[in-house]
Scaffold this motif. Sequence first.
Motif: not given
Lengths: 172, 249
Positions: B201-209, B233-240
């Motif tokens: 499971t990955v939690a990510r701040m997509s704008s700051l990468g 990571v790709d999925g997190c960007d889509k969810i963002y």
Amino acid sequence: HHTSFDMEVVCVIPGQRLGSTTEYEAGPGTYVHNNFIYSSLVGLTHPSKPQPGQKTILTVTKDTEPTIIPEIGSVTICKVTKVNPRFASVNILCVGTKPLRETFQGIIRVQDVRATEIDKVEIYKSFRPGDILRTEVISLGDARSYYLTTSKNELGVIFAQSVAGATMVPIS
Amino acid sequence: MDKYRASGPEGTVRPIMKVPRPLPSSEGARPSGRGMDQFRHMFLKTGVITQASGSAYVEMERTKVICGVYGPRLAAQKHQSFEKAVLTCDYKYATFARKGKRAGYIPDQNEKDVSMTLVQALESSIFLDKFPKNVIELYVLVMQDDGGAVGAAITCASLALASAGIEMVDLVSACSASQIGKQIIVDPDVDEERNQTGGVTVARMSSLGQVTHVMQTGMMDLRATSQALELCVDGCDKIYHLMRKALIE
């Protein structure tokens, strides 16, 4: 992706890049990271040019009420809840002119009630539970409450009701 | 402790080595018909709890999570910090949330662990030092768990914090991936999660990468782990992008 924010009002989200620090200044609601200005709130951008020579300041404001908490030096409106010989306990209702969503606790110690003759202050003669006061925050205080003061001319009781329920008139 | 009900032993642990059960379909496709790297449709909405400072609801087909944010408000003595606000979280499964297993009213150890995970994943995305002596309380309720509840909870909590107007560095989105046999699948549902040999499971701040939290369970080799992390990571960007749309409206 990069949008020009000159005089344009755009809806932004936290983390959205607004511009670089070479062209703009960071105002409230934004933060700076690696020479870029990012928004820290969900809201609308307000570019403002204070003076012709200076850089445009980018501010982001929410459409809902902004979250404010009492800070050192801020003037607050409070209601007295409890008095005892050493201090008066108050509920902080507003910071400046903005009402708080949830009240904070504050205390006014006997030495902070007024500027003169502080050793002769009697809390019972200065405040009563239910009085509305204008105070200033002097410190974050201890674990339970902020420390407030009424020792300036513009601070103090602004509204009080007598035992019978009539509005009292200020005499000093 | 729940004195009136007979509960089983508190700490039982499943063995790490599991014989991977093959996915039901013979071609190796997922029983739900989704592709290996296909996410479920997501519905996000903010402002669903009017009395809270901020709130959000996230639905991924049958996984439904709702979050309310209260604060910043004055913290109780023991939770206070003079330098910054304290972020607390109360993550709970509704009693009817899980298939076959009734969740109790008192948070169990797993729910407390997920609460801490949520705090870790979101702490670095909030400007906590703007609110000293205050506490920001998150209340997350999983109404139905069909896999990916923790990821949905992180996304939901971040949306709720943004809708509360709390100053944040960036939105945090989260998703998960599982390894079943030799396959890596994204956004597993509860049956796939149960059959997994390992998961990430990955939690990510997509704008700051920047990644704020990574959790890996079970047994996964390095290649599978790095592939799963990239997919997440790709999925997190889509969810963002979906979160952004939900907030701007």
